[in-house]
Design a protein around this motif. Structure first.
Motif, PDB file in Angstrom:
ATOM      1  N   THR A  80       0.827  -1.206   0.000  1.00  0.00           N
ATOM      2  CA  THR A  80       0.000   0.000   0.000  1.00  0.00           C
ATOM      3  C   THR A  80       0.861   1.257   0.000  1.00  0.00           C
ATOM      4  O   THR A  80       1.569   1.550   0.963  1.00  0.00           O
ATOM      5  CB  THR A  80      -0.935   0.030   1.226  1.00  0.00           C
ATOM      6  N   LEU A 117      -3.712   4.340  -0.974  1.00  0.00           N
ATOM      7  CA  LEU A 117      -4.591   4.665   0.140  1.00  0.00           C
ATOM      8  C   LEU A 117      -5.574   5.767  -0.243  1.00  0.00           C
ATOM      9  O   LEU A 117      -6.736   5.745   0.170  1.00  0.00           O
ATOM     10  CB  LEU A 117      -3.758   5.099   1.354  1.00  0.00           C
ATOM     11  N   GLU A 122      -6.796   6.245  -3.221  1.00  0.00           N
ATOM     12  CA  GLU A 122      -7.815   5.613  -4.061  1.00  0.00           C
ATOM     13  C   GLU A 122      -8.810   4.825  -3.217  1.00  0.00           C
ATOM     14  O   GLU A 122     -10.003   4.754  -3.544  1.00  0.00           O
ATOM     15  CB  GLU A 122      -7.147   4.704  -5.090  1.00  0.00           C
ATOM     16  N   GLN A 123      -8.346   4.247  -2.117  1.00  0.00           N
ATOM     17  CA  GLN A 123      -9.207   3.432  -1.263  1.00  0.00           C
ATOM     18  C   GLN A 123     -10.070   4.280  -0.318  1.00  0.00           C
ATOM     19  O   GLN A 123     -11.268   4.020  -0.151  1.00  0.00           O
ATOM     20  CB  GLN A 123      -8.360   2.461  -0.432  1.00  0.00           C
ATOM     21  N   ALA A 124      -9.436   5.270   0.312  1.00  0.00           N
ATOM     22  CA  ALA A 124     -10.108   6.000   1.391  1.00  0.00           C
ATOM     23  C   ALA A 124     -10.557   7.403   1.010  1.00  0.00           C
ATOM     24  O   ALA A 124     -11.358   8.012   1.721  1.00  0.00           O
ATOM     25  CB  ALA A 124      -9.183   6.071   2.613  1.00  0.00           C
ATOM     26  N   GLY A 125     -10.042   7.936  -0.082  1.00  0.00           N
ATOM     27  CA  GLY A 125     -10.378   9.307  -0.459  1.00  0.00           C
ATOM     28  C   GLY A 125      -9.351  10.287   0.082  1.00  0.00           C
ATOM     29  O   GLY A 125      -8.776  10.090   1.160  1.00  0.00           O
ATOM     30  N   ASN A 177      -9.429  11.869   3.668  1.00  0.00           N
ATOM     31  CA  ASN A 177      -9.186  10.953   4.783  1.00  0.00           C
ATOM     32  C   ASN A 177      -7.715  10.603   4.965  1.00  0.00           C
ATOM     33  O   ASN A 177      -7.376   9.806   5.849  1.00  0.00           O
ATOM     34  CB  ASN A 177      -9.995   9.660   4.590  1.00  0.00           C
ATOM     35  N   VAL A 178      -6.858  11.168   4.132  1.00  0.00           N
ATOM     36  CA  VAL A 178      -5.424  10.875   4.261  1.00  0.00           C
ATOM     37  C   VAL A 178      -4.598  12.142   4.490  1.00  0.00           C
ATOM     38  O   VAL A 178      -3.374  12.100   4.393  1.00  0.00           O
ATOM     39  CB  VAL A 178      -4.890  10.123   3.017  1.00  0.00           C
ATOM     40  N   GLY A 200      -0.477   2.476   9.558  1.00  0.00           N
ATOM     41  CA  GLY A 200      -1.117   3.778   9.556  1.00  0.00           C
ATOM     42  C   GLY A 200      -0.201   4.970   9.426  1.00  0.00           C
ATOM     43  O   GLY A 200      -0.652   6.113   9.577  1.00  0.00           O
TER      44      GLY A 200
END
Length: 267
Positions: free
Chosen positions: A83, A88, A90-93, A96-97, A195
């Protein structure tokens, strides 16, 4: 022989015919075996270990090196997973990062302004970003922009204006204090583990203009950060500089209007 014995204990199925082989070491620890290309492999291997050690000493996570046989260009390093920051997003937006982005900015400042206890014997400190190299990257952007976007050659007057402005930018940047520069600091070179971001692909590090890496991250050619997000991250970066009594660097804001030329060239 040492490498072969280590590989055998890791996995009998390991194949060195490939450049990268994922290995499972006992105790369920996942490792990566790297066999670098023959041309310059010993030098590249030493750079990976040396620069990685410096970055880690700055309190910035990098893949741990378990084995290095420089004459073979062979390394066994920690596997950080699959990852990347871009994955990340693409997965969470993107929204959110932003904490990950802020952490990456903080890592950057740690590398640029290490504490007194961090040794400066890293190989990166013996190489400097030259004015000629920076001008080459700017001109490379012009070449690609005219060929791919405009689909025509620039006129003589257009080229003259660009040359004048690029020389001015280059002169301003190279007049600043040169600091540790990753040179490829963006979402594809930040792995996510537990994380938090971990830095990879740092073997080309050298001393360079202060805003080179932060521009690479904020004007990421692979992630379309909105203007508000860019401003938020840039403000966070400068707040960290001010905290380190580097408020004199605010005059460099003029460079904020332009992305890293290297990133533009790869967009």
């Amino acid at each position: 022989q040492e490498a072969q014995e280590f590989l055998h204990t890791c996995s009998e199925a390991a194949e060195l015919a490939q450049d990268f082989a994922g290995l499972d070491k006992p105790q369920e620890r996942s490792l990566i075996a790297m066999l670098l290309p023959d041309n310059g492999s010993a030098r590249a291997s030493r750079l990976i270990v040396d620069v990685g050690r410096y970055i880690q000493s700055c309190g910035v996570p990098v893949p741990k090196t378990y084995l290095a046989i420089h004459q073979m260009g062979f390394l066994v390093i920690e596997d950080l997973g699959d990852t990347r920051l871009i994955d990340l997003i693409e997965q969470a937006g993107l929204r959110n990062v932003m904490d990950i982005y802020r952490a990456a900015i903080e890592y950057l400042v740690r590398m640029q302004f290490p504490s007194a206890e961090v040794p400066r014997d890293c190989t990166a400190y013996s190489y400097s970003f030259s004015a000629d190299r920076f001008l080459w990257e700017l001109n490379r952007f012009t070449e690609l922009f005219s060929r791919i976007v405009l689909k025509r050659k620039l006129s003589q007057s257009e080229q003259s204006i660009i040359d004048r402005d690029f020389r001015a930018i280059c002169s301003e940047m190279m007049s600043q204090e040169l600091l540790f520069t990753h040179r490829d600091y963006h979402s594809r070179n930040l792995m996510i583990k537990n994380g938090r971001p971990c830095v990879i692909d740092f073997q080309d590090a050298r001393l360079g203009p202060i805003l080179y890496d932060v521009a690479s991250l904020i004007f990421d050619p692979y992630v379309a950060l909105g203007r508000d997000d860019q401003q938020e991250l840039f403000d966070h970066y400068f707040s960290l500089l001010v905290a380190r009594s580097r408020n004199d660097l605010r005059r460099l804001c003029l460079l904020y209007t332009s992305p890293s030329p290297r990133d533009l060239s790869t967009s």
